[in-house]
Design an enzyme around this catalytic site. Structure first.
Site, PDB file in Angstrom:
ATOM      1  N   ASP A 101     -50.099 -83.544 126.957  1.00 26.49           N
ATOM      2  CA  ASP A 101     -50.339 -84.897 127.455  1.00 26.49           C
ATOM      3  C   ASP A 101     -50.733 -85.807 126.296  1.00 26.49           C
ATOM      4  O   ASP A 101     -51.231 -85.340 125.271  1.00 26.49           O
ATOM      5  CB  ASP A 101     -51.505 -84.906 128.456  1.00 26.49           C
ATOM      6  CG  ASP A 101     -51.246 -84.006 129.641  1.00 26.49           C
ATOM      7  OD1 ASP A 101     -50.073 -83.760 129.950  1.00 26.49           O
ATOM      8  OD2 ASP A 101     -52.226 -83.552 130.238  1.00 26.49           O
TER       9      ASP A 101
HETATM   10  N1  URA Z   1     -52.211 -78.737 130.529  1.00 24.31           N
HETATM   11  C1  URA Z   1     -52.558 -80.020 130.729  1.00 24.31           C
HETATM   12  O1  URA Z   1     -53.063 -80.369 131.767  1.00 24.31           O
HETATM   13  N2  URA Z   1     -52.323 -80.895 129.737  1.00 24.31           N
HETATM   14  C2  URA Z   1     -51.786 -80.556 128.557  1.00 24.31           C
HETATM   15  O2  URA Z   1     -51.628 -81.414 127.678  1.00 24.31           O
HETATM   16  C3  URA Z   1     -51.435 -79.226 128.358  1.00 24.31           C
HETATM   17  C4  URA Z   1     -51.652 -78.325 129.364  1.00 24.31           C
END
Ligand code: URA
Length: 232
Positions: A101
């Site tokens: 993310d």
């Molecule tokens: N899980 C998440 O919620 N976000 C990420 O960036 C990676 C794994």
């Protein structure tokens, strides 16, 4: 490989710009000016553009320590893209191998080798990925024990029909945990903690398979060694 494609792979030129460069006599093949875009380039051929010898770069494998505010996306949007941090020729050909993310920091792999990317991300192979999370609420005592058991057994995430694969949760402090998962569903870590009534305030990926960031600084990147590529 066709000469115009060779030029597009080895220079900043697009395929149509390569055709123009050819028409203008800027390209030599084994020392002779060649103007035909469809000319074939043999494996041992010497191609030069404006006098400079060109070499194919081959497949590339990169590790990036992604800062927050950087997107693992191919398209240009609101944020800087992970590929924009990679100072390699034709970096835009690299694709994130498993996304983080925009707010998540840590280890991102990028490559232009689609088969390798599939090996790393295929759920069937279950490559482990370890995250360190800072939680919005404390997780200790019985609640922690319940979370460890629930994650080990697998939980049903909102809107999904199959439970998560067994995951390993460890407490690092009252609101800090380490979680290892073996798949990569959308926002998986954040949704797993939401499913047990907590939330992730900050998230950092420490490892992918056997790879760790080591002393790579935030925003830094490096190419993987042959052994690291072969480890998947
Ligand atoms: N899980 C998440 O919620 N976000 C990420 O960036 C990676 C794994």
């Amino acid at each position: 490989m066709r000469l115009d494609r060779f030029l597009a792979e080895t220079t900043p030129l697009s395929r149509s710009q390569a055709k123009k460069a050819l028409a203008q006599g800027e390209v030599t093949l084994d020392g002779d000016v060649v103007k035909q875009a469809a000319s074939q380039v043999a494996d041992d051929a010497r191609v030069a553009w404006r006098g400079e010898r060109l070499m194919l770069v081959g497949l590339r494998y990169v590790m990036l320590h992604k800062p927050a505010g950087v997107e693992c996306s191919a398209r240009r949007g609101l944020y800087a893209r992970a590929v924009d941090l990679i100072d390699l020729p034709k970096a835009e050909r690299l694709h994130p191998v498993g996304r983080l993310d925009v707010d998540t920091t840590g280890l991102v792999l990028l490559s232009d080798d689609g088969q390798w990317a599939h090996r790393v991300t295929s759920p069937r192979r279950g490559c482990p990925k370890t995250y360190r999370a800072n939680l919005g609420r404390p997780l200790a005592g019985e609640a922690l024990a319940n979370a460890v058991a629930a994650f080990r057994e697998g939980i049903l995430l909102d809107g999904e029909t199959t439970p998560t694969r067994p995951a390993e949760l460890k407490s690092l402090g009252p609101q800090d945990v380490r979680l290892t998962i073996h798949e990569g569903r959308y926002h998986q870590v954040r949704r797993m903690f939401a499913a047990i009534g907590n939330h992730v305030a900050a998230l950092h990926r420490e490892t992918v398979g056997p790879l760790t960031l080591g002393d790579l600084p935030e925003g830094g990147w490096r190419e993987l060694t042959e052994a690291e590529v072969a480890a998947f």
